[in-house]
Design a protein around this motif. Structure first.
Motif, mmCIF file in Angstrom:
data_model
loop_
_atom_site.group_PDB
_atom_site.id
_atom_site.type_symbol
_atom_site.label_atom_id
_atom_site.label_comp_id
_atom_site.label_asym_id
_atom_site.label_seq_id
_atom_site.Cartn_x
_atom_site.Cartn_y
_atom_site.Cartn_z
ATOM 1 N N PRO A 25 14.404 -10.602 0.707
ATOM 2 C CA PRO A 25 13.301 -10.222 1.585
ATOM 3 C C PRO A 25 11.986 -10.214 0.816
ATOM 4 C CG PRO A 25 15.154 -8.688 1.792
ATOM 5 C CD PRO A 25 15.429 -9.546 0.598
ATOM 6 N N PRO A 26 10.871 -10.496 1.477
ATOM 7 C CA PRO A 26 10.768 -10.775 2.917
ATOM 8 C C PRO A 26 10.951 -12.242 3.270
ATOM 9 C CG PRO A 26 8.588 -10.647 1.979
ATOM 10 C CD PRO A 26 9.544 -10.357 0.850
ATOM 11 N N GLY A 27 11.171 -13.118 2.261
ATOM 12 C CA GLY A 27 11.333 -14.540 2.541
ATOM 13 C C GLY A 27 12.602 -14.859 3.298
ATOM 14 N N ASN A 28 13.748 -14.344 2.783
ATOM 15 C CA ASN A 28 15.052 -14.491 3.443
ATOM 16 C C ASN A 28 15.383 -15.941 3.778
ATOM 17 O OD1 ASN A 28 15.711 -11.657 3.526
ATOM 18 N ND2 ASN A 28 14.223 -11.451 5.181
ATOM 19 N N LEU A 29 15.044 -16.857 2.893
ATOM 20 C CA LEU A 29 15.379 -18.257 3.134
ATOM 21 C C LEU A 29 16.894 -18.436 3.045
ATOM 22 C CD1 LEU A 29 13.846 -20.978 3.569
ATOM 23 C CD2 LEU A 29 14.148 -21.394 1.122
ATOM 24 N N LEU A 54 17.357 -16.693 -8.339
ATOM 25 C CA LEU A 54 17.939 -15.360 -8.268
ATOM 26 C C LEU A 54 18.918 -15.264 -7.096
ATOM 27 C CD1 LEU A 54 14.819 -13.113 -8.984
ATOM 28 C CD2 LEU A 54 16.478 -14.069 -10.601
ATOM 29 N N CYS A 55 20.072 -14.685 -7.366
ATOM 30 C CA CYS A 55 21.117 -14.591 -6.341
ATOM 31 C C CYS A 55 21.867 -13.277 -6.495
ATOM 32 C CB CYS A 55 22.086 -15.765 -6.469
ATOM 33 S SG CYS A 55 23.354 -15.829 -5.166
ATOM 34 N N GLY A 56 22.065 -12.589 -5.377
ATOM 35 C CA GLY A 56 22.844 -11.365 -5.397
ATOM 36 C C GLY A 56 24.318 -11.647 -5.618
ATOM 37 N N ALA A 57 25.005 -10.687 -6.197
ATOM 38 C CA ALA A 57 26.419 -10.866 -6.507
ATOM 39 C C ALA A 57 27.242 -11.227 -5.281
ATOM 40 C CB ALA A 57 26.968 -9.586 -7.140
ATOM 41 N N GLY A 58 26.884 -10.646 -4.142
ATOM 42 C CA GLY A 58 27.662 -10.877 -2.935
ATOM 43 C C GLY A 58 27.454 -12.237 -2.298
ATOM 44 N N ARG A 59 26.538 -13.043 -2.831
ATOM 45 C CA ARG A 59 26.234 -14.337 -2.217
ATOM 46 C C ARG A 59 26.581 -15.510 -3.135
ATOM 47 N NH1 ARG A 59 20.655 -14.075 1.095
ATOM 48 N NH2 ARG A 59 21.805 -15.654 2.281
ATOM 49 N N LEU A 177 9.728 -3.348 1.616
ATOM 50 C CA LEU A 177 9.504 -3.560 3.045
ATOM 51 C C LEU A 177 8.832 -2.382 3.729
ATOM 52 C CD1 LEU A 177 12.896 -5.300 3.964
ATOM 53 C CD2 LEU A 177 10.695 -6.356 3.365
ATOM 54 N N VAL A 178 8.565 -1.312 2.959
ATOM 55 C CA VAL A 178 7.853 -0.150 3.510
ATOM 56 C C VAL A 178 6.759 0.245 2.525
ATOM 57 C CG1 VAL A 178 9.826 0.712 4.827
ATOM 58 C CG2 VAL A 178 9.506 1.453 2.461
ATOM 59 N N ALA A 179 5.749 0.936 3.009
ATOM 60 C CA ALA A 179 4.604 1.299 2.170
ATOM 61 C C ALA A 179 5.029 2.118 0.959
ATOM 62 C CB ALA A 179 3.578 2.071 2.999
ATOM 63 N N GLY A 276 10.145 -11.586 -9.842
ATOM 64 C CA GLY A 276 10.771 -12.291 -8.741
ATOM 65 C C GLY A 276 9.801 -12.452 -7.588
ATOM 66 N N THR A 277 9.743 -13.661 -7.041
ATOM 67 C CA THR A 277 8.860 -13.943 -5.909
ATOM 68 C C THR A 277 9.583 -14.809 -4.896
ATOM 69 O OG1 THR A 277 6.805 -15.042 -5.204
ATOM 70 C CG2 THR A 277 7.809 -15.843 -7.236
ATOM 71 N N CYS A 278 9.450 -14.450 -3.612
ATOM 72 C CA CYS A 278 10.115 -15.242 -2.574
ATOM 73 C C CYS A 278 9.355 -16.527 -2.287
ATOM 74 C CB CYS A 278 10.310 -14.430 -1.301
ATOM 75 S SG CYS A 278 8.785 -13.849 -0.546
ATOM 76 N N SER A 279 8.154 -16.675 -2.829
ATOM 77 C CA SER A 279 7.389 -17.911 -2.705
ATOM 78 C C SER A 279 6.973 -18.386 -4.087
ATOM 79 C CB SER A 279 6.144 -17.691 -1.848
ATOM 80 O OG SER A 279 5.281 -18.810 -1.911
ATOM 81 N N ILE A 280 7.172 -19.651 -4.372
ATOM 82 C CA ILE A 280 6.671 -20.239 -5.612
ATOM 83 C C ILE A 280 5.277 -20.820 -5.381
ATOM 84 C CG2 ILE A 280 7.045 -22.019 -7.360
ATOM 85 C CD1 ILE A 280 9.023 -19.691 -7.528
#
Length: 304
Positions: A25-29, A54-59, A177-179, A276-280
């Motif tokens: 998140p927030p990219g969630n590609l 970057l990848c989570g263990a569950g994926r 995802l929250v302030a 880590g960035t969801c956009s390069i």
């Protein structure tokens, strides 16, 4: 850095700075889309700025299937059957939000990839260090992340002291995802200067994909800028670091970057190793707009 490199050359300050967190998140590609996108990044003119996928263990199973599909559709695989990005194994940074109990099975599941690092979330720094010492291959780097509530007051010193004699980096969450997920300047400055005084390297994650501190017009969230963090990384005084983190004028930050000496760049990047960035494309676009990066061609939407 008084003279920035010519078009298509990534300055040392930004090399391998942007870890590809497209699936988070927030990219969630979707992973099946993120894999070819990452391969494109690794083959692009700005490849030297891009860190691991970057990848989570569950994926990891999903990632292996996506790589296999990409290979079938025209990609390549290593002679040993390993997953390949372009003509190289896919470099994967393993993110373990569930703590050290995930470490052993995740390392086994990551065998098809080139393991570029491990990011381990925990509530016990000493326990995490012990688990990494026991299970992690010696040539694989790691970062340890603790909840921000444990890094306030005396807790920060205790955590950093537990890591400083280990081979592992600290990891700090700079958004979400929250302030409330965004630390203020003083809180982040306490972490940065605590690491700087100890010579402890660190990485950051979340909310840093723009170069300059700003208020998001849609969410109202206060985002730190990665240029602010880079420049604050050389500070050992908390108030001075907080002042750098509070700067909202991109031209002021760009001028400070241009004035950095080679030694200062080395000090900064030995401290702040990546984020880590969801956009390069976004951080690269910001650098280009500030005149800190000269690209041989414009960054297009498909580069994201």
């Amino acid at each position: 850095m008084s003279a920035l490199p010519s078009g298509g050359v990534i300055p040392e300050l930004f090399r391998e700075l942007f870890d590809d967190a497209a699936v988070f998140p927030p990219g969630n590609l979707p992973v099946v889309e993120a894999v070819p996108a990452h391969r494109a990044h690794r083959a692009a003119w700005y490849a030297e700025a891009v860190g691991p996928f970057l990848c989570g263990a569950g994926r990891l199973g999903e990632l292996a299937a996506a790589v296999s599909t990409a290979d079938t559709d025209g990609g390549t695989a290593g002679a040993d059957g390993s997953a390949v990005a372009g003509d190289r194994p896919l470099k994967v940074g393993l993110v373990l939000p569930g703590g050290s109990t995930e470490l052993a099975p995740a390392l086994a599941a990551a065998a098809p990839f080139e393991l570029a690092g491990v990011e381990l979330a925990t509530r016990d720094a000493a326990e995490a260090v012990a688990a990494l010492d026991r299970l992690l291959p010696p040539d694989v780097p790691a970062a340890v992340e603790l909840p921000r509530e444990l890094l306030r007051g005396d807790g920060l010193d205790a955590v950093l002291d537990a890591l400083v004699d280990s081979p592992y980096r600290a990891k700090f969450r700079t958004g979400g995802l929250v302030a409330e997920a965004f630390p203020d300047e003083d809180e982040l400055a306490a972490f940065l200067t605590g690491c700087a005084r100890r010579g402890l390297p660190y990485k950051c994650t979340a909310g840093l994909h723009n170069a300059v501190r700003h208020t998001d017009p849609e969410t109202g969230f206060e985002h730190h800028g990665f240029l602010n963090v880079l420049l604050a990384a050389q500070e050992t005084d908390r108030a001075a670091a907080a002042a750098v983190l509070a700067e909202r004028d991109g031209e002021v930050l760009a001028k400070a970057v241009r004035s950095l000496t080679d030694r200062q760049v080395t000090v900064i990047r030995n401290s702040f190793t990546a984020f880590g960035t969801c956009s390069i494309a976004e951080p690269l676009g910001d650098l280009a707009a500030l005149g800190l990066l000269s690209s041989p061609s414009p960054l297009h939407q498909e580069d994201r």
